[in-house]
Design an enzyme around this catalytic site. Structure first.
Site: not given
Ligand code: XIL
Length: 377
Positions: A167, A212, A251, A281, A283
């Site tokens: 990020e 990422n 996401h 990731e 969802d």
């Molecule tokens: C999130 C986790 O799912 C949570 O449990 C934690 O509190 C915060 O981080 N992008 C990412 C992940 O790269 O590491 C994040 O994970 C979600 C967003």
């Protein structure tokens, strides 16, 4: 004779080594039981198509929740630590490293013949409490280098890939290159990303080094802008030969239009550079979605099916991971993403009772839609 407690302990241990029969036994009273058995698992379907299918995991749940461990073992061939390999988890103090939790995930993966991704080596979040008072312009580069040498060195040769930098692009940044104004940028200087990738390459030459990011999936103006900036950064890293893959977090949210061609073009551009792409990731957030639970499940499944089918049609997309496996533990049920009506979100392939959701069937169908190697673009 075994008492009940011993019996339960042994059952848990057996579930860990024999996950498929455990899942079958646990869900035998449901209609979905046969769907999650070995031959019907996400893992089996992914393997038929030469794909990696993954999820984020938490080590304490692998150890204490046998049903969860059985699902992860049976359904998945690529794990990633949801939090256990972030700075705050590995670095209790400036001079200390604690690999206990991360090593437990690696041991689980190895005993179930699964690959493991590292997440992550450099991010502006999840920094330990001591960071702000300890890291300065004078020592930031050395602090970053030492962390990566030690952590990537610890796992060297054992990981599928590393999210080296997470990020780093922010469309709201005042900089033309879009680099996020973060502690790393401010303290370590504008080539901190190169420094991180170079150090990771030296420490673990075998892991696929990945950049990422999120917010690059759609064809909205904001996503289009961010995607272009991510591409420019990746091109810069590629010229130095220090990057192997891009992670598209994915996401997504109910209502998202995932039919745009911008992401596909981006993936093809990366393919031309010889880079792989991982969906890292996935969802679907239904915080603001209307309708019944069934309506929302259908919307989550629609996005899984459309998004994964488009992405998996691209030959350099080689892995798809969801951010968790069961709705019981999704980060989308944290207060930040809670629905105003208090109903729980259902963004993952298994629900809070470990039964497959519509998203499971959509994901599995998308894995099956992967074109045969000869037909791939
Ligand atoms: C999130 C986790 O799912 C949570 O449990 C934690 O509190 C915060 O981080 N992008 C990412 C992940 O790269 O590491 C994040 O994970 C979600 C967003």
């Amino acid at each position: 004779m075994l008492n009940r407690r011993d019996f339960l302990k042994i059952s848990a241990a057996v579930a860990a080594v024999s996950p498929l029969s455990a899942v079958r036994a646990q869900s035998s009273s449901t209609d979905s039981s046969s769907e999650v058995s070995a031959a019907n698992s996400l893992r089996a379907h992914a393997e038929q198509h030469g794909l990696l299918v993954g999820c984020a995991v938490a080590p304490e749940r692998l150890a204490n929740d046998a049903q969860y461990a059985a699902l992860v073992a049976g359904q998945i061939n690529l794990l990633v630590a949801e939090n256990a390999m972030k700075w705050h988890a590995l670095r209790p103090a400036p001079d200390k490293f604690d690999f206990t939790a991360a090593d437990a995930i690696l041991a689980f993966a190895e005993s179930h013949n699964q690959k493991l991704r590292g997440h992550n080596l450099c991010w502006h979040e999840a920094l330990p409490d001591w960071f702000a008072s300890t890291v300065t312009k004078a020592n930031a580069r050395q602090t970053l280098t030492k962390h990566i040498e030690t952590v990537a060195g610890h796992f060297a040769g054992k990981l599928h890939s590393w999210d080296v930098v997470n990020e780093a692009i922010d469309p709201a940044s005042p900089r033309p290159d879009g680099l996020r104004v973060s502690p790393w940028l401010e303290l370590a200087g504008e080539d901190y990303i190169e420094l991180a990738f170079r150090t990771a390459r030296q420490a673990d030459p075998k892991a696929l080094l990945t950049y990422n990011d999120y917010g690059i999936e759609l064809d909205t103006p904001k996503h289009v802008d961010k995607r272009a900036k991510v591409l420019a950064l990746v091109q810069r890293l590629h010229k130095s030969g220090i990057i192997d893959a891009v992670g598209v977090q994915s996401h997504l949210s109910a209502g998202d239009d995932v039919s745009g061609t911008g992401l596909r073009d981006f993936v093809r551009e990366l393919r031309g550079m010889g880079l792989q792409v991982f969906i890292t990731e996935l969802d679907v957030n239904t915080q603001k979605a209307q309708g019944t639970v069934a309506d929302r499940d259908a919307e989550v499944a629609r996005i899984y099916r459309e998004y994964l089918t488009h992405m998996l049609a691209e030959s350099n997309v080689t892995a798809a991971l969801t951010w968790g496996i069961t709705d019981r533990y999704t980060w989308l049920n944290s207060p930040r993403y809670a629905r105003p009506d208090g109903q729980r979100q259902r963004p993952l392939p298994f629900d809070a009772d470990y039964k497959p959701t519509s998203a499971f069937f959509a994901e599995r169908a998308a894995l099956d839609s992967r074109p045969a190697a000869a037909d791939r673009l």
